[in-house]
Design an enzyme around this catalytic site. Structure first.
Site, mmCIF file in Angstrom:
data_model
loop_
_atom_site.group_PDB
_atom_site.id
_atom_site.type_symbol
_atom_site.label_atom_id
_atom_site.label_comp_id
_atom_site.label_asym_id
_atom_site.label_seq_id
_atom_site.Cartn_x
_atom_site.Cartn_y
_atom_site.Cartn_z
ATOM 1 N N GLU A 60 58.158 44.450 26.421
ATOM 2 C CA GLU A 60 58.547 45.850 26.285
ATOM 3 C C GLU A 60 59.014 46.431 27.615
ATOM 4 O OE1 GLU A 60 56.444 44.865 22.694
ATOM 5 O OE2 GLU A 60 55.937 44.538 24.815
ATOM 6 N N HIS A 129 46.248 48.084 18.656
ATOM 7 C CA HIS A 129 47.475 48.182 17.865
ATOM 8 C C HIS A 129 47.517 49.463 17.030
ATOM 9 C CE1 HIS A 129 47.411 43.960 18.878
ATOM 10 N NE2 HIS A 129 48.556 43.724 18.279
#
Length: 325
Positions: A60, A129
């Site tokens: 990312e 998450h």
């Protein structure tokens, strides 16, 4: 109008904007060959090719930084995060650079970039998450933050975000991806950022929420009406920053009671700011203290039963509403 899912509405928005503007691209992990982790980009690789729908390495930090640079050079990248929880490894790229470049350049350089993906708990994937970081993003000057609630919002607000010249964080909810709703077929269907939506008009209490918490609030409003003859107004914020303060205050002045609902954690949450704004601008209209219903203040549980208890449900929202009334 056509009845489609939230997921299909996002796909429509992305496809229409790629067709409309050659500078729009989609990039992220598995967005091309795998059609996106949640199949939002299904069919787009075949339709637009690998120069528009770009699979990235599992980094990312790398692809967010690349997208910021591309935006500085005139592209309009859409970055998909598999989970918004993964934005933290790109914190510098998003919260420092993307948010600051226009200011640091004296307005000479725009950053027309969209960061989007699921930001929610409730799917039993554990604490790392399951973040809802809209409060983090909204705390950063230079970033816009939106949480579409319906398929129509998903399409209209994503299209507005892609056309915006500032970085926009689109916080979606995995649980809403399969939700169906009526969506205009118009390629230029746009919902301006910063506009709340009163989904249910009422006179006894204002329930103000965003994202999936809006649907919990609507469920609660139905129970209040059917079992207690209480007429609740439900305000969907849709946009966290810019925030539609006028719609919030207008609703409070009408009902004189306020319940704030969010799936964010309570400490420094979005509803903390809204509660301050209400008491600052509409204190004399309140007939009862403001109450909040948030996720329980702990890392997100992996256990389904524990996580179900952690996230606000209609039972908890109803209890708070009756306490106010």
């Amino acid at each position: 109008m056509a009845k489609i899912t939230y997921r299909e509405a996002l796909n429509q928005a992305l496809s229409e904007e790629i067709e409309r503007d050659e500078n729009v691209i989609l990039l992220g992990e598995e967005v091309a060959q795998f059609k996106g982790s949640y199949k939002v980009s299904e069919g787009m690789l075949e339709r637009f090719g690998p120069n528009k729908i770009i699979d990235t390495p599992i980094s990312e930090a790398a692809f967010s930084g690349l997208a910021v640079g591309a935006a500085m050079m005139g592209m309009r990248p859409v970055v998909e995060f598999m989970f918004w929880s993964f934005c933290y490894v790109a914190f510098d790229q998003i919260f420092n650079n993307a948010a600051s470049v226009r200011y640091m350049s004296g307005g000479l350089i725009n950053i027309p970039i969209v960061f989007r993906g699921p930001a929610n708990g409730g799917t039993n994937v554990g604490a790392t998450h399951s973040h809802t970081p809209e409060n983090f993003a909204a705390n950063t000057p230079g970033l816009k933050v939106i949480c579409p609630t319906t398929p129509a919002d998903a399409k209209g607000m994503l299209k507005a975000a892609i056309r915006d010249n500032d970085p926009v964080c689109v916080m979606e909810n995995t649980i809403l991806y399969n939700m169906e709703g009526e969506v205009p077929d118009d390629d230029d269907f746009i919902i301006p950022l910063g506009k709340a939506n009163v989904l249910r008009k009422g006179s006894d209490i204002s329930i103000i929420a965003h994202g999936k918490a809006v649907h919990t609030s609507l469920e609660t409003a139905t129970i209040l009406q059917e079992k207690h003859n209480i007429n609740a107004e439900v305000v969907d914020l849709r946009s966290i920053r810019p925030l539609d303060v006028d719609s919030i205050i207008s609703s409070v002045k009408k009902t004189n009671r306020v319940l704030l609902v969010e799936e964010n954690k309570p400490f420094c949450g979005v509803d903390s700011q809204i509660a301050f704004l209400i008491q600052d601008q509409a204190f004399d209209y309140l007939d009862a203290p403001i109450k909040r219903v948030s996720a329980i203040d702990a890392p997100q549980a992996y256990s389904k039963s524990l996580e179900n208890a952690q996230i606000p449900d209609a039972k908890r929202v109803l209890k708070a509403a009756l306490e106010i009334l």
